[in-house]
Each structure stands twice: as C-alpha cells, then as structure tokens.
Design an enzyme around this catalytic site. Structure first.
Site, short mmCIF file in Angstrom:
data_model
loop_
_atom_site.label_atom_id
_atom_site.label_comp_id
_atom_site.label_asym_id
_atom_site.label_seq_id
_atom_site.Cartn_x
_atom_site.Cartn_y
_atom_site.Cartn_z
N GLU A 1 0.80 -1.23 0.00
CA GLU A 1 0.00 0.00 0.00
C GLU A 1 0.83 1.28 0.00
O GLU A 1 0.52 2.24 0.71
CB GLU A 1 -0.94 0.00 1.22
CG GLU A 1 -1.92 -1.16 1.20
CD GLU A 1 -2.77 -1.24 2.47
OE1 GLU A 1 -3.98 -1.40 2.33
OE2 GLU A 1 -2.21 -1.17 3.58
C1 ACM Z 1 -1.93 -5.42 4.19
O1 ACM Z 1 -2.98 -5.89 4.70
N1 ACM Z 1 -1.88 -4.13 3.91
C2 ACM Z 1 -0.79 -6.25 3.91
#
Ligand code: ACM
Length: 538
Positions: A342
């Site tokens: 992310e």
């Molecule tokens: C995640 O759940 N951002 C790895």
C-alpha cells in the site's frame, strides 16, 4: 548421529525397560480401559493414526527419558514434564537414574530413520507400558510432545488403582507437516502488545504446531523496536498508537527475549519493518526520511497509504541499512520482512528502485527478504518471498520470477476480519470470516499457485480494533487453530464436520489457559470428552 550415540540411547532404553520388566513381576499390570486413539480430538489432525484400543497408565510411577547430549532432546523432555505438571499437577522426572518407583516410561528418542523425512516429522508409539517418541531432530520431538500433551486427559481416573491415573490411548501416530511455514502475524504497531502478551500468544500457537510468528514492528501509528543508532524512532515514533493511548516499544533486550522464548518452542520470529509506505512514525522521528512533501505529524488514525520514504536520497538507504543491520543481528531466523504494501503515494518507478535496493541490504545482512505481494513488481530475485494478501496478479508475477509464496489472502486468512456483523472487534473491508469460512478453503487451491511455490500459510492479525490480550484472543481464537490445521494437515485429513467436533474439545485447554476465545455458535463447545467405554480385564 554417530553410531556410538545411537548405541548409548538404545542401551539406556534397554536398561530402563529391564528395570521395569523386573518390577512388573511383582506388580500386576493395571487393568486399563478400552480407548480409541483415532477418536481423540487432536489438533491439527496427524497424518496417520492407528489405534490399538488399550491405554498407557500415566501416573506418579511414570518417568521421562530422552536422548542426551547437546541435541536439544533433554530440553524437550523437560518442556513436556513442565507442561504436564501444569496440566495435571503430576511431577514427572526427566532423565533421573531409574529407581524402583518407575513402572512406565516415556522415551523421547533421537532416530536416524530416513522414513521420518522432514525435520519436524515424528512417530509416537503408545503401548501399555511405554510411550516412545521418535524424531530425527529436537524440533520434530517438540512437535510430537504437543500431540502427547493433547492425548493426556484433563482429569484423572481414580478408580483404576490406588493412585490417580491419566489413561493415554494406545496406538501409533505417524506425523509430519504439510507445509514447512505455518505462521501467524501480530501487528504491534497499531496497538502495542507487551512482551508477556506476545509470549502468551507464542505459547498458545506452539501448542498447535505453528512455527512462525511474524511481528509487524512499524507502521504509520508507531515504531516498536529500539534502534540504537536512531534513538528517536522509539522516543518519538513509539509514543503513540491508534486511538490516542500511549504506545510503547521493545528494547533490543525485550526483542531478544521474544526471539529466545520462541526458539525454545521451535518458532521463528520474523521482524517486519514496513516501507517505503506505512512509514509516518519513522518520518515524524526523522523528517529527512519523508517523501510525501508534507510535514509529518504523529498519527493515531487508521487510514492507510498516505506516507512514503523519500526513495531518492542516499541518507534514506543509510538509515535502512542501520535498521536492517541492528534487527538482523538479534534475529536468529533466516527472514526479514520489508512490508512494501500500500505505498499509494510512492511513484511506481521509485517503488521499484526502493525495493530493488532494500532487497540487497537485507541480503547483505544474511537474511532472506519477504515482502507483501506488491514487491513482485520490482526486479527481485527468486530467493525472495512474496507474501500474498491481496493481488493474485502479483502472486502470479512472483511465481514467474521463481519466488516462493506465503498464502495469506485477506478474504480467508485475516484474523482481524470480524466473524459477523455482531462481532465485538474486527474490520470487514475484505469479508466477514466466520469460523467455518476460515477453515473451509484450501491453500493448495487458492488461485493458481503451483504447489512447489507455496512455502506455507500465515494468518495475520492486524490491531486497529484490538488493544489488549483479551481482544487479541477474541479475534485469534478459535480461528487460528483452523489455520494451523490448514498448514499442518494434508487435504485428505481436513473435514469441517470432523474439525468442528475436535475444535469443541479445545475448550478445556483454552479455558485452562485463560484464553478469551470467541464462542462461535457454529461450534458445540465442550461437547465431547475422552470416553472410555469399558474396562479391559486382560
Ligand atoms: C496489508 O494488509 N496491507 C498487507
């Protein structure tokens, strides 16, 4: 193992058996109940169980003997003795000279049988007068004693003899893991968990043969491990957590203690420093790290994807080098997790540049890199590992690069997903995951990952909605027990109807360990106990 050593072990066993045989001439064998080893609620389900329908009389006249030397077997024997003491309040001596009070033995033997195969494999032979646990390594013996702990009834039978007896069903168990990597992850960044909490989680996981604990040590809301060359990481970055409470951090001594405690249970700790995104706490501590163009501020919310390191500064890589060096030096396991998920405000070319460089740093300190599935877009090599949580496309890219995959799909394996809309804790952005959904899927067939690329399964527990051990346990238990079975047991041995009965039987253990598990209405808790139908008079 040397031949000499084997001879010594066999001699010790023969001696112990001879002493017992002499004693038996004087003492009549205690009539034992009929049992069915294949009906005991073992978790995870062993590879093969063959019952012989009698029982070993575990009592005050039982002793444990183990292979000696610096093989670790004696420690395994002592661990078993300690756990049985706390379960049934019986002192069982380990490797003490045979005395005439010993009538039955548990022998933990170092075998050199090639049939055992993997290091964690073991065989358990339970006879009326002896229990023999064979393993090639102490790690295998450790997995085997978890099975033995589960075979010992919670309560004694006080009608078979003058002394209390805990009848252990006889037969043979042959067992080895389906996957070498069987993990859970704990997010200590969104909320901090104490060393004691982490130890309790480790102890519970190891009972179910889970052998990896991945610690998510840094995120936007907190930095949780002391880095001696960058002290503000914990002074500043460690001061907060989600919701506004004070955070916390592990000193390096604390972390070493966690690693040691895990190693005693043959469990590997994997440290994760999440980067280049999820780095707000680091950037508040040292603003030169920041690459999102804004002045970083301490953050106690739960949004993701707003932070990034400045991937084009050499000083950022000097910082990363120090962090990876210091943590690697106190981590005995072979892995270092760099996060990589992310990074929404990192340009793609900068992200690739960053991951490429950090992979080399991790390798320089002798560790194998793991990254969340996004890292597969970088030019990383086949020794690194992709941690599939979200994108099947990324997982397949990793396979094309020859990488191994850890299976943690959020929809199936995230422990922080609520059970249902009434759950006290948890999120549901990926799914609601009731206890059956958590179990009824097959990591071998999730997506199209060739089996030889699957390293194993991990169940991550993110901590946005949980701030203490009771809440941790509510989300983790009972589902993590299912993930242990999905990673240890072969597909043929996994069946929901059978599993849910065995899961119900975990209640006495969980209650004794003061685990605040979620009492899912799908499970008829404590339904069946060991049952012994009739006394065997032979
Ligand atoms: C995640 O759940 N951002 C790895």
């Amino acid at each position: 193992m040397t031949k000499n050593f084997l001879t010594r072990c066999l001699f010790l066993l023969a001696l112990a058996m001879a002493v017992i045989a002499c004693q038996k001439e004087e003492k009549k064998r205690i009539p034992m109940p009929t049992t069915d080893l294949s009906k005991v609620s073992l978790m995870p389900k062993p590879l093969k169980t063959v019952p012989t329908h009698s029982a070993f009389a575990l009592d005050q006249f039982t002793a444990i003997y183990t292979a000696k030397g610096d093989t670790g077997f004696e420690q395994v024997g002592k661990f078993l003795s300690k756990k049985l003491k706390s379960k049934i309040d019986l002192e069982i001596p380990v490797n003490q000279a045979t005395s005439n009070t010993v009538e039955r033995i548990i022998y933990i033997n170092q075998s050199d049988s090639v049939k055992l195969g993997t290091p964690e494999a073991y065989q358990l032979y339970i006879n009326q007068d002896s229990i023999i646990l064979n393993a090639n390594t102490a790690e295998g013996a450790f997995r085997g004693i978890q099975t033995l702990r589960q075979l010992v009834p919670e309560t004694s039978n006080d009608t078979l003899a003058e002394q209390s007896i805990w009848p252990v069903p006889t037969g043979k168990i042959t067992d080895s893991p389906n996957f070498a990597y069987r993990g859970s992850m704990l997010d200590v960044a969104r909320h901090f968990f104490s060393v004691e909490d982490v130890k309790k989680y480790i102890d519970l996981l190891s009972y179910y043969k889970i052998n990896v604990l991945h610690l998510h040590l840094s995120d936007d809301q907190g930095w949780r491990i002391e880095i001696k060359s960058w002290p503000k990481l914990t002074e500043v970055g460690g001061s907060t957590e989600v919701g506004g409470e004070a955070g916390g951090f592990y000193t390096q001594e604390d972390y070493k203690e966690i690693v040691r405690y895990a190693a005693e249970r043959y469990m590997t700790i994997i440290p994760e420093i999440d980067m280049p995104g999820h780095t707000n706490a680091a950037s508040v501590s040292y603003p030169f790290l920041n690459g999102n163009g804004k002045m970083p501020k301490l953050y106690e919310g739960t949004h993701v994807g707003f932070s990034t390191f400045d991937t084009r500064k050499d000083t950022v890589y000097a910082f990363v080098d120090d962090v990876v060096r210091e943590i690697s030096a106190i981590t005995s396991g072979p892995y270092f997790h760099i996060g990589g998920d992310e990074s929404h405000v990192t340009k793609k070319k900068d992200y690739i540049y960053f991951v490429n460089k950090v992979e080399k740093i991790v390798q320089k300190y002798g560790k194998r890199m793991i990254g969340w599935d996004e890292v597969a877009i970088a030019d990383i090599d086949s020794t690194s590992i992709s941690h599939w949580w979200s994108s099947e496309k990324n997982a397949k890219k990793a396979v094309e690069k020859g990488m191994q995959i850890i299976i943690s799909p959020a929809k199936k394996a995230y422990l922080d997903m609520s059970y249902d809309s009434l759950s006290k804790h948890g999120l549901h952005w990926a799914a609601y995951i009731p206890v059956d959904t958590a179990y009824v899927w097959s990591p071998e067939e999730y997506g199209e990952i060739p089996l030889e690329h699957i390293l194993g399964v991990e169940a991550p527990l993110w901590s946005e909605t949980i701030s203490n051990i009771d809440e941790l346990e509510y989300l983790a238990f009972p589902r993590v027990i299912g993930y242990s079975e999905l990673s240890w047991s072969i597909p043929k041995n996994r069946d929901w109807e059978d599993y849910k009965i065995r899961l119900a039987d975990q209640a006495p253990f969980l209650d004794r360990m003061n685990v605040k598990y979620y009492p899912s209405p799908l499970i008829d808790w404590k339904k069946s106990k060991f049952s012994y139908e009739k006394i065997d008079k032979d």
